[in-house]
Design an enzyme around this catalytic site. Structure first.
Site, PDB file in Angstrom:
ATOM      1  N   GLY A  64       5.350  -2.119   0.382  1.00 65.12           N
ATOM      2  CA  GLY A  64       6.584  -2.270  -0.369  1.00 65.12           C
ATOM      3  C   GLY A  64       7.432  -1.016  -0.288  1.00 65.12           C
ATOM      4  O   GLY A  64       7.352  -0.250   0.674  1.00 65.12           O
ATOM      5  N   CYS A  65       8.222  -0.793  -1.312  1.00 64.68           N
ATOM      6  CA  CYS A  65       9.110   0.371  -1.340  1.00 64.68           C
ATOM      7  C   CYS A  65       8.331   1.661  -1.140  1.00 64.68           C
ATOM      8  O   CYS A  65       7.360   1.935  -1.844  1.00 64.68           O
ATOM      9  CB  CYS A  65       9.842   0.414  -2.668  1.00 64.68           C
ATOM     10  SG  CYS A  65      10.741   1.939  -2.957  1.00 64.68           S
TER      11      CYS A  65
END
Length: 244
Positions: A64-65
């Site tokens: 993810g981020c």
């Protein structure tokens, strides 16, 4: 895309929605954007032993981020550097504006440099699967969706690939997550450091709503689930000069 200066990004729109609805007070009514919960999982049955005389090894992961993943591993004892960047695509398109399309093959990734005498590759993977992200989500994490937010491991060699694949099989067999792990193992991929403004983002922006909601809880989970692995003072790119 999560660039706060990009008004059309999903992350920007999510933050704007929070502001319109009263900010943090309404967070519990919006579970679709909630930070991933920690899962207590067994250690890997197979791991890599530190090579004689080796003081430094690298691991590249995506979950993810990269703001949150970098932030977690900057607080892990034995990690000497954690750099946000891109892996899975070619050099020409390894730019934030390009990878946001989800069509370049890149994932937002973090290159971890660590001392194998203090922490092993398998122990890093245990933290990765347990507190850094939700490995059962396909091409998304929290409020972010797209292949650039996929769960992926980019092994540096055949031994890292073997340990990663064996650990995924071990966790799936034990059904510790209740769902199959979506993490891919993608060898022979080059890591490209991200732009300087993405480095140390969690530390530099601890009060940004996205960080408060999605990323700081991961560091809290690290401290709670792996107290012996947690260190309060993060190792920062800005002080180690490890962006290259």
């Amino acid at each position: 895309m999560k660039n706060p200066s990009n008004p059309s990004s999903p992350r920007r729109l999510a933050l704007a929605a929070l502001a319109l609805l009263g900010g943090m007070a309404v967070w519990h009514a919006m579970p679709s954007l909630a930070a991933e919960a920690a899962v207590v999982i067994p250690a890997p049955a197979e791991d890599l032993a530190a090579a004689p005389g080796a003081a430094s090894e690298t691991a590249v992961i995506a979950g993810g981020c990269f703001w949150g993943v970098q932030g977690v591993f900057q607080h892990v004892k034995g990690v000497t550097s954690a750099v946000s960047g891109y892996a899975g695509g070619d050099a020409a398109m390894a730019k934030y504006e390009a990878i946001g399309s989800g069509r370049t093959g890149h994932a937002e990734a973090v290159r971890i440099t660590y001392d194998p005498r203090q922490i092993s590759y398998g122990q890093l993977l245990q933290i990765y699967f347990s507190v850094a992200h939700n490995p059962t989500e396909l091409n998304r994490q929290g409020p972010d969706s797209g292949t650039q937010y996929r769960s992926a491991i980019f092994p540096a060699n055949a031994e890292q690939a073997r340990v990663a694949k064996t650990y995924i099989a071990q966790l799936d067999k034990a059904k510790v997550f209740g769902k199959s792990i979506a993490t891919t193992v993608e060898p022979s991929r080059t890591f490209y450091p991200a732009e300087a403004y993405h480095q140390d983002y969690m530390t530099r922006n601890p009060r940004q709503p996205y960080i408060v909601i999605n990323d700081l809880p991961k560091v809290g989970n690290l401290k709670r689930v792996f107290p012996d692995r947690y260190r309060a003072e993060p190792v920062l790119v800005g002080t180690t000069g490890t962006l290259q």
